[in-house]
Design a protein around this motif. Sequence first.
Motif, mmCIF file in Angstrom:
data_model
loop_
_atom_site.group_PDB
_atom_site.id
_atom_site.type_symbol
_atom_site.label_atom_id
_atom_site.label_comp_id
_atom_site.label_asym_id
_atom_site.label_seq_id
_atom_site.Cartn_x
_atom_site.Cartn_y
_atom_site.Cartn_z
ATOM 1 N N VAL A 167 0.838 -1.202 0.000
ATOM 2 C CA VAL A 167 0.000 0.000 0.000
ATOM 3 C C VAL A 167 0.871 1.250 0.000
ATOM 4 C CG1 VAL A 167 -1.655 1.339 1.359
ATOM 5 C CG2 VAL A 167 -1.955 -1.135 1.124
ATOM 6 N N PHE A 168 1.886 1.267 0.842
ATOM 7 C CA PHE A 168 2.747 2.445 0.994
ATOM 8 C C PHE A 168 3.456 2.812 -0.310
ATOM 9 C CE2 PHE A 168 6.975 4.215 2.024
ATOM 10 C CZ PHE A 168 6.573 5.395 2.632
ATOM 11 N N PHE A 169 4.114 1.838 -0.920
ATOM 12 C CA PHE A 169 4.885 2.134 -2.124
ATOM 13 C C PHE A 169 3.994 2.375 -3.342
ATOM 14 C CE2 PHE A 169 8.405 0.251 0.322
ATOM 15 C CZ PHE A 169 9.369 1.229 0.104
ATOM 16 N N SER A 170 2.784 1.858 -3.306
ATOM 17 C CA SER A 170 1.855 2.131 -4.411
ATOM 18 C C SER A 170 1.507 3.612 -4.489
ATOM 19 C CB SER A 170 0.571 1.312 -4.237
ATOM 20 O OG SER A 170 0.830 -0.067 -4.358
ATOM 21 N N LEU A 171 1.584 4.302 -3.351
ATOM 22 C CA LEU A 171 1.284 5.730 -3.312
ATOM 23 C C LEU A 171 2.529 6.596 -3.460
ATOM 24 C CD1 LEU A 171 -1.306 5.795 -0.379
ATOM 25 C CD2 LEU A 171 -1.762 5.943 -2.829
ATOM 26 N N ASN A 172 3.694 5.951 -3.622
ATOM 27 C CA ASN A 172 4.947 6.694 -3.707
ATOM 28 C C ASN A 172 5.789 6.201 -4.878
ATOM 29 O OD1 ASN A 172 5.231 8.513 -1.144
ATOM 30 N ND2 ASN A 172 4.369 6.580 -0.415
ATOM 31 N N THR A 173 5.212 6.290 -6.070
ATOM 32 C CA THR A 173 5.883 5.746 -7.252
ATOM 33 C C THR A 173 6.411 6.812 -8.194
ATOM 34 O OG1 THR A 173 3.779 5.680 -8.470
ATOM 35 C CG2 THR A 173 4.410 3.717 -7.221
ATOM 36 N N LEU A 193 0.611 10.519 3.313
ATOM 37 C CA LEU A 193 -0.610 9.753 3.057
ATOM 38 C C LEU A 193 -0.309 8.262 2.922
ATOM 39 C CD1 LEU A 193 -2.480 12.088 0.527
ATOM 40 C CD2 LEU A 193 -2.972 11.732 2.955
ATOM 41 N N GLY A 194 0.868 7.941 2.388
ATOM 42 C CA GLY A 194 1.260 6.545 2.291
ATOM 43 C C GLY A 194 1.407 5.917 3.665
ATOM 44 N N GLY A 195 1.994 6.674 4.606
ATOM 45 C CA GLY A 195 2.128 6.179 5.973
ATOM 46 C C GLY A 195 0.782 5.994 6.644
ATOM 47 N N VAL A 196 -0.114 6.961 6.435
ATOM 48 C CA VAL A 196 -1.462 6.858 6.991
ATOM 49 C C VAL A 196 -2.192 5.647 6.399
ATOM 50 C CG1 VAL A 196 -3.728 7.969 7.109
ATOM 51 C CG2 VAL A 196 -1.653 9.322 7.504
ATOM 52 N N ALA A 197 -2.053 5.467 5.076
ATOM 53 C CA ALA A 197 -2.704 4.336 4.413
ATOM 54 C C ALA A 197 -2.133 3.007 4.895
ATOM 55 C CB ALA A 197 -2.535 4.458 2.896
ATOM 56 N N PHE A 198 -0.813 2.974 5.105
ATOM 57 C CA PHE A 198 -0.154 1.764 5.611
ATOM 58 C C PHE A 198 -0.828 1.305 6.895
ATOM 59 C CE2 PHE A 198 2.691 -0.620 8.199
ATOM 60 C CZ PHE A 198 3.698 -1.170 7.416
ATOM 61 N N TRP A 199 -0.881 2.211 7.890
ATOM 62 C CA TRP A 199 -1.386 1.814 9.194
ATOM 63 C C TRP A 199 -2.902 1.674 9.223
ATOM 64 C CZ3 TRP A 199 1.461 -0.618 12.345
ATOM 65 C CH2 TRP A 199 2.841 -0.407 12.344
ATOM 66 N N ALA A 238 -7.403 -0.165 18.074
ATOM 67 C CA ALA A 238 -6.910 0.490 19.290
ATOM 68 C C ALA A 238 -5.600 1.207 18.987
ATOM 69 C CB ALA A 238 -6.694 -0.551 20.387
ATOM 70 N N GLY A 239 -5.490 2.457 19.440
ATOM 71 C CA GLY A 239 -4.272 3.239 19.211
ATOM 72 C C GLY A 239 -4.182 3.875 17.849
ATOM 73 N N LEU A 240 -5.292 3.917 17.101
ATOM 74 C CA LEU A 240 -5.268 4.471 15.751
ATOM 75 C C LEU A 240 -4.863 5.946 15.746
ATOM 76 C CD1 LEU A 240 -5.853 4.201 12.710
ATOM 77 C CD2 LEU A 240 -8.221 4.799 13.189
ATOM 78 N N GLY A 241 -5.414 6.730 16.679
ATOM 79 C CA GLY A 241 -5.140 8.168 16.697
ATOM 80 C C GLY A 241 -3.657 8.494 16.786
ATOM 81 N N PRO A 242 -2.960 8.055 17.858
ATOM 82 C CA PRO A 242 -1.521 8.337 17.966
ATOM 83 C C PRO A 242 -0.712 7.766 16.813
ATOM 84 C CG PRO A 242 -2.402 7.574 20.058
ATOM 85 C CD PRO A 242 -3.481 7.367 19.049
ATOM 86 N N THR A 243 -1.141 6.609 16.299
ATOM 87 C CA THR A 243 -0.418 5.989 15.194
ATOM 88 C C THR A 243 -0.492 6.842 13.939
ATOM 89 O OG1 THR A 243 -0.869 3.774 16.070
ATOM 90 C CG2 THR A 243 -0.242 3.919 13.761
ATOM 91 N N ILE A 244 -1.674 7.371 13.632
ATOM 92 C CA ILE A 244 -1.864 8.203 12.448
ATOM 93 C C ILE A 244 -1.129 9.533 12.597
ATOM 94 C CG2 ILE A 244 -3.566 9.489 11.104
ATOM 95 C CD1 ILE A 244 -3.531 6.452 10.606
#
Length: 270
Positions: A167-173, A193-199, A238-244
């Motif tokens: 997912v991450f690299f698909s958004l960073n090509t 956005l790639g990092g957000v999509a990853f998690w 669980a923990g989505l907020g801090p992770t994002i």
Amino acid sequence: MEEVSTKPSGYKEYVAGLLAGVATVIVGHPFDTVKVKLQKHSTEVEGIKYRNGLHCTVRILATERVRRLYKGATSSFIGVAFESSLVFGIYSHTKNGPQPQVIIPSAAFGGAIISFVLCPSELVKHACNKAELLQCRMQVQGADLIVTGMFPGGSTALLRESVGNAVFFSLNTDSSDPHNLTDVGIGILTGGLGGVAFWSAVLPLDVAKTVIQTAPDKSCQRNPFQIYRRTGVRGCYAGLGPTIVRAFPANAAAIVTWKLAMKLLGIKNE
């Protein structure tokens, strides 16, 4: 004009990935520190109660200065730099073109490889945070912990890293020029956005892996889908907020640094 190579150089891609990992820690570690503080001091401790992340950050800076935000960063620099070097390097070496059918398997393969490093290192991290768990597992499993016991949740970690990196690299090509301010902005956006999509895509797998690795014995449920049935959607995220909150700046820094390093090392990102 300097010729830019499109072929793998053997080591430069790994160097670029290592630098991306360093950038990830520089930007992301303070967020980890604040998150841990919030979790640890969710109730009043020694007269201190953090209302939110901003309040926690201000208190840390006021009482312990910037260095406290980077407490424990040394091990993170080493670990994340190594993991990032592997995943970016493997991805660069196996990818041969910008097509999704090439990017996705290359990124997934890189993620699968680093899962064999991440799984035992994350188990040790959990054990260090919960010493009684380590003691219990050592008593029950003995020397087997060193061989087989270091990989509980291994299949879940492999799936998490494979799917997440695809997912991450698909958004960073894109092959943007990191010296151009507009392209830097694009890199920040796509990387974040790639990092957000990853998690967002794999956080349930991460939660399942954590549950599996922190279980006191082998009889604990190790199927992530059963964990989902037990905890529901809310428990899986669980923990989505801090992770994002951490994912966007940390991964934006990683992508911009990676592309700049690739450019300086004379490797064309296609």
